[in-house]
Design an enzyme around this catalytic site. Structure first.
Site, short mmCIF file in Angstrom:
data_model
loop_
_atom_site.label_atom_id
_atom_site.label_comp_id
_atom_site.label_asym_id
_atom_site.label_seq_id
_atom_site.Cartn_x
_atom_site.Cartn_y
_atom_site.Cartn_z
CG ASP A 1 -3.76 2.18 -4.52
OD1 ASP A 1 -3.56 1.16 -3.49
OD2 ASP A 1 -4.96 2.06 -4.97
CE LYS B 1 -6.70 -0.74 -4.63
NZ LYS B 1 -7.34 0.65 -4.46
CB THR C 1 -8.87 2.45 9.52
OG1 THR C 1 -8.38 3.34 10.31
CG2 THR C 1 -10.33 2.74 8.99
N GLY D 1 -11.91 -2.62 -2.10
CA GLY D 1 -12.92 -2.32 -0.85
C GLY D 1 -14.06 -2.94 -0.86
N GLY E 1 -12.56 2.59 2.86
CA GLY E 1 -13.40 2.87 4.10
C GLY E 1 -13.40 1.65 4.99
#
Length: 432
Positions: A202, A206, A14, A135, A303
């Site tokens: 997760d 970060k 992706t 992101g 995304g």
């Protein structure tokens, strides 16, 4: 002078497809910004015959990593295959071959970031990883460049879109965790195995990266206290709402007097806090600096194109450094030795939901536990639960230390008047 820049791409899923789309589709913008052509020369894939979601010349595809990381004509390697050991091996090989590296791999950077950055410095290479944390939000460049002159004292963040989506749907539509998780998996917001997201792992990776950068200190994943959202109930959210709070999975990194605390846990935020309004799959990071005061970055945390935007922004930075001849100069070793706060140095408020015996003396026994630990109560609600001799008590403490709170938690469990501690969460004050 650099005439053109060739890119090797590890992975064409992706995010990799998004990188191809942006590099191929933004040629004029890239040429204007960096002063030379940038093109993709080779792409590592597992299956050469698989149908792709992006248009790419099949002749660029290879199933052999060496044709990317060891090709002398490739200047920059972009890693988007994920995982840890294979990605680490490829990146180290690329750096040893004097190739600049861009990665979106938060797991790898949280566990092996110090090693990889050291290898980059030794080989005079850039290693950028903006897309690894939030992101499309440029949080890493903000910390490293935009706020480089300031002293960061605290960072709070919603850095996992899956959990924020789940908590938003639970709160707005009065659904259970299990119901929303199933829906999130069907929509592609949650993985088939959602453990890393819903148990906070997760987000913890970060926050380890952000704390290391923000505090110039080597913070490891093991230094982050982690609690996930899988035990949150609709009742918890109802009570939070009654008290004027919203429930979020918050990554919290704070520095006081040279010592730091880093955690990821469900947290009640006042409805007036800017992070309380961050809904669905969006991410946000709230930063406190001694000079800048308060600032917040908000945007899509995942995304295809948001993540690809951060990767291609790193690519622009690498090419600019190439043209200036300053690659490998941006790595700065941590300034401070790691010092973690002890439990008696970590302060906060706490929410409790208790099922207790509905009989004389119970309330006195409860309040004495808090009083004996020198902790006062800010909010309190009590109501009966059916006709079974059980009452529900919901309360929020004033600020106390984690050590005192841990003592209270254990004493409540052992008190004889508490049937069950139904839930227990941290409570954050308003924006500072």
């Amino acid at each position: 002078m650099v005439q053109n820049v060739s890119v090797g791409l590890l992975g064409l899923g992706t995010v990799g497809s998004g990188v191809v789309r942006m590099v191929e589709g933004h040629q004029e913008e890239l040429l204007h910004r960096v002063g030379c052509p940038v093109y993709i020369k080779r792409v590592l894939v597992q299956n050469l015959d698989k149908e792709r979601s992006c248009h790419i010349n099949p002749e660029l595809l290879t199933s052999k990593a060496d044709e990317v990381v060891s090709d002398p004509e490739i200047d920059v390697v972009i890693e988007v295959i994920g995982g840890i050991e294979r990605a680490r091996e490829y990146i180290l090989q690329a750096l040893s071959n004097k190739k600049h590296v861009i990665t979106a791999n938060k797991d790898l950077m949280a566990l092996h970031g110090a090693e990889l950055l050291s290898a980059a410095e030794e080989n005079g290479c850039d290693l950028f990883y903006e897309a690894s944390v939030a992101g499309g939000i440029p949080i890493i460049r903000t910390l490293v460049d935009g706020l480089a002159s300031d002293r960061i004292t605290k960072m709070m963040g919603i850095v996992n879109g899956t959990t924020n989506y789940i908590l938003t749907k639970m709160d707005k539509e009065n659904l259970t965790f299990e119901e929303v998780l199933k829906e999130a998996q069907e929509l592609g917001y949650a993985e088939a195995d959602p453990t890393s997201d819903v148990e906070g792992i997760d987000a913890a990776r970060k926050m380890a990266i952000l704390a290391s950068l923000g505090f110039s200190m080597n913070i490891h994943l093991d230094d982050v206290e982690v609690k996930g959202i899988s035990s949150i109930t609709s009742e918890d959210l109802d009570y939070a709402r009654q008290f004027g709070y919203s429930m979020k999975l918050i990554g919290n990194a704070k520095k006081d007097n040279g010592k730091v605390e880093v955690s990821v846990e469900p947290t009640l935020l006042p409805d007036t806090h800017p992070l309380a309004s961050v809904q669905n799959e969006y991410n946000a990071v709230y930063i406190y600096g001694e000079a800048v005061g308060e600032t917040m970055l908000f945007g899509p945390g995942a995304g295809q194109l948001p993540t690809a935007t951060s990767i291609v922004s790193d690519l622009v930075a690498v090419v600019r450094n190439m043209r200036l001849g300053v690659n490998g100069k941006s790595v700065v070793a941590p300034q401070f030795d790691k010092q973690l706060k002890k439990d008696d140095e970590i302060a906060g408020k706490y929410f409790y939901r208790l099922h207790v015996k509905d009989e004389a003396g119970t309330f006195s026994a409860l309040t004495s536990i808090f009083a004996n630990n020198e902790v006062s109560l800010e909010k309190l609600l009590q109501k009966p639960v059916g006709d079974n001799g059980v009452a529900e008590v919901v309360l929020v403490t004033h600020t106390t230390s984690k050590q005192q709170n841990d003592n209270i938690y254990q004493q409540l469990r052992d008190s004889g008047v508490v049937n069950q501690i139904k839930s227990h969460y941290r409570v954050e004050g308003g924006a500072q």
